[in-house]
Design a protein around this motif. Sequence first.
Motif, mmCIF file in Angstrom:
data_model
loop_
_atom_site.group_PDB
_atom_site.id
_atom_site.type_symbol
_atom_site.label_atom_id
_atom_site.label_comp_id
_atom_site.label_asym_id
_atom_site.label_seq_id
_atom_site.Cartn_x
_atom_site.Cartn_y
_atom_site.Cartn_z
ATOM 1 N N GLU A 1 -116.601 63.440 -34.301
ATOM 2 C CA GLU A 1 -117.858 63.178 -35.177
ATOM 3 C C GLU A 1 -117.241 63.431 -36.153
ATOM 4 O O GLU A 1 -117.988 62.183 -37.130
ATOM 5 N N PRO B 1 -113.130 61.017 -37.381
ATOM 6 C CA PRO B 1 -112.731 59.989 -37.768
ATOM 7 C C PRO B 1 -112.214 59.960 -39.771
ATOM 8 O O PRO B 1 -111.345 58.754 -39.654
ATOM 9 N N ALA C 1 -108.714 59.996 -39.231
ATOM 10 C CA ALA C 1 -107.215 58.413 -38.984
ATOM 11 C C ALA C 1 -108.907 57.351 -40.101
ATOM 12 O O ALA C 1 -107.160 56.522 -40.061
ATOM 13 N N GLN C 2 -109.367 57.275 -40.842
ATOM 14 C CA GLN C 2 -109.396 56.993 -42.075
ATOM 15 C C GLN C 2 -108.143 57.288 -42.832
ATOM 16 O O GLN C 2 -108.135 55.609 -43.741
ATOM 17 N N LEU D 1 -106.002 59.338 -34.707
ATOM 18 C CA LEU D 1 -106.120 57.422 -33.941
ATOM 19 C C LEU D 1 -105.754 57.356 -32.583
ATOM 20 O O LEU D 1 -107.063 56.967 -31.692
ATOM 21 N N LEU E 1 -108.947 58.844 -30.836
ATOM 22 C CA LEU E 1 -109.913 57.961 -30.998
ATOM 23 C C LEU E 1 -109.739 57.151 -29.907
ATOM 24 O O LEU E 1 -110.729 56.668 -29.264
ATOM 25 N N VAL F 1 -113.930 52.225 -37.290
ATOM 26 C CA VAL F 1 -112.673 53.553 -37.852
ATOM 27 C C VAL F 1 -112.638 53.056 -39.580
ATOM 28 O O VAL F 1 -113.113 54.119 -40.207
ATOM 29 N N ARG F 2 -112.403 52.074 -40.131
ATOM 30 C CA ARG F 2 -112.499 51.480 -41.075
ATOM 31 C C ARG F 2 -113.923 51.708 -42.124
ATOM 32 O O ARG F 2 -113.821 52.055 -42.917
ATOM 33 N N TYR G 1 -117.119 53.361 -40.700
ATOM 34 C CA TYR G 1 -117.524 54.526 -40.328
ATOM 35 C C TYR G 1 -117.970 54.897 -41.896
ATOM 36 O O TYR G 1 -117.143 55.537 -42.595
ATOM 37 N N PHE H 1 -120.388 58.810 -35.192
ATOM 38 C CA PHE H 1 -119.419 58.041 -34.964
ATOM 39 C C PHE H 1 -119.620 57.229 -33.632
ATOM 40 O O PHE H 1 -118.422 56.295 -33.160
ATOM 41 N N ALA I 1 -118.975 53.652 -33.092
ATOM 42 C CA ALA I 1 -117.900 52.640 -32.269
ATOM 43 C C ALA I 1 -118.027 52.225 -31.606
ATOM 44 O O ALA I 1 -117.630 50.569 -31.088
#
Length: 190
Positions: A9, A13, A16-17, A24, A27, A64-65, A67, A75, A79
């Motif tokens: 959570e 994320p 990954a962003q 990533l 996830l 991901v982009r 959130y 998340f 997602a």
Amino acid sequence: MPLPKSMIEAELPARAQQGDENALAALIARMMPAIRKGAADCTAPGLDFDDAVQEGLIGLFRAVREYDPAVGPTFAAFAAASIRHAQQDARRAALRKKHAPLNFSVPLPDAQQSTDTRPGPEEIAISGEQYADTMRRMQTELSELERRVLMAGLEGRTPAQTAQELGLPAKNVANALARARRKLRGGQNP
């Protein structure tokens, strides 16, 4: 070993962003069961299972982009909704009437396949053997009437036309034709 929920959570994320491929990948691994389940529910003509999985992955990438933890849902919930919407959108698009010709068409042969449709020597030999076997079976297993009716049908005459030619009731010709077919298929021995 499953990842702790707090890491999913909060940390993953955000990492990954920022472009962390390991985050990533984690996830994706965490969300893959939801993606696969959604894909199984969304298959349709023009959208097979693998395509629906890809659409789910696109939904995950979008989640991901986009959130923002300050906005609201966790998340995982965000997602899951993004994945579901991407797969449902793909299903709706596949089922649109404008795609029907593509969904139900027969694919053209690949350019790499040979356009020569002539049978090879093995196919000719096998066909010859099958023809000879069928002709032998017609002579030994069918009655004279069954052979005549079958040959008339192969020549394009209808059972009614054959019945008129032979001077028999149409029902007798239809029954003889059915018996001949059944015998040649192997369903009945003489």
